[in-house]
Design an enzyme around this catalytic site. Structure first.
Site, PDB file in Angstrom:
ATOM      1  N   ARG A   1      -7.536 -52.426 -49.618  1.00 45.63           N
ATOM      2  CA  ARG A   1      -7.238 -51.281 -48.768  1.00 45.63           C
ATOM      3  C   ARG A   1      -8.141 -50.116 -49.137  1.00 45.63           C
ATOM      4  O   ARG A   1      -8.390 -49.881 -50.314  1.00 45.63           O
ATOM      5  CB  ARG A   1      -5.770 -50.885 -48.931  1.00 45.63           C
TER       6      ARG A   1
ATOM      7  N   SER B   1      -1.091 -51.139 -42.820  1.00 43.21           N
ATOM      8  CA  SER B   1       0.353 -50.973 -42.752  1.00 43.21           C
ATOM      9  C   SER B   1       0.710 -49.569 -42.280  1.00 43.21           C
ATOM     10  O   SER B   1       0.362 -49.166 -41.175  1.00 43.21           O
ATOM     11  CB  SER B   1       0.986 -51.300 -44.110  1.00 43.21           C
ATOM     12  N   HIS B   2       1.372 -48.783 -43.152  1.00 37.63           N
ATOM     13  CA  HIS B   2       1.824 -47.455 -42.755  1.00 37.63           C
ATOM     14  C   HIS B   2       0.847 -46.352 -43.162  1.00 37.63           C
ATOM     15  O   HIS B   2       1.124 -45.173 -42.931  1.00 37.63           O
ATOM     16  CB  HIS B   2       3.183 -47.166 -43.396  1.00 37.63           C
TER      17      HIS B   2
ATOM     18  N   LYS C   1      -4.799 -58.181 -45.753  1.00 42.57           N
ATOM     19  CA  LYS C   1      -3.809 -58.968 -46.462  1.00 42.57           C
ATOM     20  C   LYS C   1      -4.209 -60.434 -46.325  1.00 42.57           C
ATOM     21  O   LYS C   1      -4.422 -60.913 -45.202  1.00 42.57           O
ATOM     22  CB  LYS C   1      -2.407 -58.734 -45.887  1.00 42.57           C
TER      23      LYS C   1
ATOM     24  N   ASP D   1       7.457 -50.492 -39.213  1.00 40.32           N
ATOM     25  CA  ASP D   1       6.282 -49.825 -39.772  1.00 40.32           C
ATOM     26  C   ASP D   1       5.047 -50.258 -38.980  1.00 40.32           C
ATOM     27  O   ASP D   1       5.142 -50.989 -37.993  1.00 40.32           O
ATOM     28  CB  ASP D   1       6.145 -50.078 -41.272  1.00 40.32           C
TER      29      ASP D   1
ATOM     30  N   ASP E   1       2.423 -52.271 -39.259  1.00 41.87           N
ATOM     31  CA  ASP E   1       2.077 -53.676 -39.002  1.00 41.87           C
ATOM     32  C   ASP E   1       3.309 -54.521 -38.725  1.00 41.87           C
ATOM     33  O   ASP E   1       3.221 -55.746 -38.627  1.00 41.87           O
ATOM     34  CB  ASP E   1       1.267 -54.256 -40.164  1.00 41.87           C
TER      35      ASP E   1
ATOM     36  N   ASP F   1       5.858 -55.552 -40.316  1.00 40.83           N
ATOM     37  CA  ASP F   1       6.438 -56.564 -41.203  1.00 40.83           C
ATOM     38  C   ASP F   1       7.713 -56.051 -41.864  1.00 40.83           C
ATOM     39  O   ASP F   1       8.465 -56.824 -42.457  1.00 40.83           O
ATOM     40  CB  ASP F   1       5.436 -57.048 -42.262  1.00 40.83           C
ATOM     41  N   ARG F   2       7.963 -54.733 -41.740  1.00 38.41           N
ATOM     42  CA  ARG F   2       9.206 -54.158 -42.255  1.00 38.41           C
ATOM     43  C   ARG F   2      10.001 -53.572 -41.098  1.00 38.41           C
ATOM     44  O   ARG F   2       9.434 -53.006 -40.172  1.00 38.41           O
ATOM     45  CB  ARG F   2       8.929 -53.066 -43.283  1.00 38.41           C
TER      46      ARG F   2
ATOM     47  N   HIS G   1      11.518 -55.201 -47.167  1.00 40.83           N
ATOM     48  CA  HIS G   1      10.813 -56.467 -46.998  1.00 40.83           C
ATOM     49  C   HIS G   1      11.848 -57.583 -47.165  1.00 40.83           C
ATOM     50  O   HIS G   1      12.592 -57.607 -48.157  1.00 40.83           O
ATOM     51  CB  HIS G   1       9.718 -56.638 -48.059  1.00 40.83           C
TER      52      HIS G   1
END
Length: 449
Positions: free
Chosen positions: A14, A98-99, A108, A238, A240, A242-243, A325
């Site tokens: 990142r 992500s966020h 990832k 969020d 992406d 995933d949460r 998660h």
């Protein structure tokens, strides 16, 4: 030799686009990843950030340069990329930060079957190879195939949790201009839900609020809308997707620990006696409820690589973290906020009770949430806290991840260092808010001097 230590994190890559992460670096990372995992192909997805298509394209160039094919699924949530990796049995790369703010992007990585790639399982090797240089190997270039996986992803989730017989529900969903705006309409299509969408427009500049529902200020709009329209629940994803975070019909946040306990009870009902993983900042209500429902609770360090390793080792059916998660054996042990949300909606839709009533039984204690303190010397501050509490009678201390201290009253706290910043992160749980505040202030006085 170039130094890439600033962008190679514990679990992903990142950095700032242009300054730290550009097409040239990403192309070399793609080549190194292909060399690490081999063929036959690598599946690649990306989020809605302006920089994502170009960076994922450069990564694909690096992969194909090594003679490995690419399956490009285009726009995707992170859990959709994990689905593709598991469903196609291919290693994968997801382009997202992500966020993080719009100026950032990242990668990832996973092996076939959505197995995690972290510092100890390949990231360090990739960093070394790119830093030393990646000479071309003269292989015949691989080919790129475009494939749409959205329908298959939605269909797979709907096989795992049947929502077709739910009572009608009114739901507010805040996608935060992230990938939830792409996946939610497809996953919930045709179900007995009235969806009130918020910020479904894909926009990597995040014009409405940061796509990080863990920060309370970013769910204020969702809370207000739930109350305004009289919704049964609210969901916030969020960047992406995933949460997933949940608010009840009153607009009150439902603790991710309570969601973990709720989903665990549903999974244990399907397979009694199974193992459930929880990390050590999750409420102690989680192992209590898992045990009461005939399951075997197993405690781990914070972080998805530790959860996934322990799930593989124990064949756990489910795992949850207090950061929202949620990991499912039925989903290649990968994390998916969407599947957790579907379990919550199934629990709500199969009975007449409100979400607040349903989740109240899983929220047994008061908690502080995570509190960060900037410190000059993490080790010294941790040692000072350990010394203070070691001297007290009846105190239990363990150092699985930072410092976890349990007091005779049953109250406990965990204090652990950040891997990437000069921070100590504090989580406190106790019987009520007053006890939480007292213990929090006591620890912070030592931490902050």
């Amino acid at each position: 030799m170039r130094d890439l230590s600033a962008i190679f994190k514990a679990y992903d890559i990142r950095g700032l686009v242009g300054e730290q992460l550009d097409a040239d670096v990403v192309r070399e990372i793609g080549a190194a990843f292909a060399r690490l995992v081999g063929g036959p192909a690598v599946v690649i997805g990306h989020d809605m950030r302006d920089s994502s298509p170009g960076l994922s394209g450069a990564f694909a160039e690096g992969v194909t340069r090594e003679g490995v094919d690419v399956v490009s699924i285009g726009l995707a949530s992170t859990d959709m990329l994990y689905f593709a990796s598991g469903n196609l049995n291919l290693s994968g790369a997801m382009f997202t930060a992500s966020h993080n703010p719009a100026a950032y992007n990242g990668i990832k990585l996973c092996r076939a079957g959505a197995a995690p790639v972290g510092q100890d399982s390949g990231l360090a090797d990739i960093q070394r190879d790119v830093e030393l240089g990646m000479p071309e190997n003269g292989a015949a270039p691989g080919e790129v195939e475009q494939r749409d996986m959205l329908d298959a992803y939605a269909g797979y989730l709907r096989q795992l949790v049947d929502l077709s017989t739910s009572r009608p529900l009114k739901l507010v969903v805040d996608a935060g201009n992230g990938m939830g705006g792409y996946t939610v309409p497809k996953v919930f299509d045709g179900l007995p839900f009235e969806i009130i969408p918020m910020y479904f427009e894909l926009d990597g500049s995040f014009p409405n609020h940061e796509a990080n529902p863990l920060d309370p200020k970013n769910i204020v709009d969702l809370q207000a809308k739930v109350r305004e329209v009289g919704a049964d629940a609210g969901l916030a994803f969020d960047g992406d997707a995933d949460r997933c975070f949940v608010v009840d019909e009153n607009g009150d946040p439902v603790s991710p620990s309570a969601i973990t306990a709720l989903v665990a009870t549903r999974e244990l009902a399907k397979e009694p006696g199974s193992t459930v993983i929880y990390n050590l900042i999750t409420s102690k209500a989680v192992p209590e409820i898992v045990t009461e429902n005939g399951g075997k609770p197993v405690r781990t360090r914070v972080g998805h690589s530790f959860i996934k390793q322990e799930m593989a080792k124990t064949d756990a059916i489910f795992g949850g973290e207090h950061s929202a998660h949620y990991y499912f054996r039925d989903f290649w042990r990968a994390d998916t906020g969407m599947l957790a949300a579907m379990h919550v909606l199934a629990a709500l839709g199969e009975q007449d009770r409100s979400l607040a009533e349903i989740t109240a039984v899983y929220a047994r204690y008061a908690a502080s949430g995570e509190i960060n303190s900037t410190v000059d010397d993490q080790k010294a501050r941790l040692a000072a806290v350990k010394e203070t509490y070691s001297a007290q009678d009846g105190v239990t201390i363990d150092e699985l991840d930072g410092l976890t201290v349990e007091l005779p009253s049953g109250a406990w706290f965990n204090l652990r260092p950040s891997n990437t910043e000069p921070l100590l992160r504090l989580n406190v749980e106790a019987a009520d808010d007053a006890a939480v505040a007292a213990l929090r202030d006591e620890v912070l006085t030592i931490v902050r001097g």
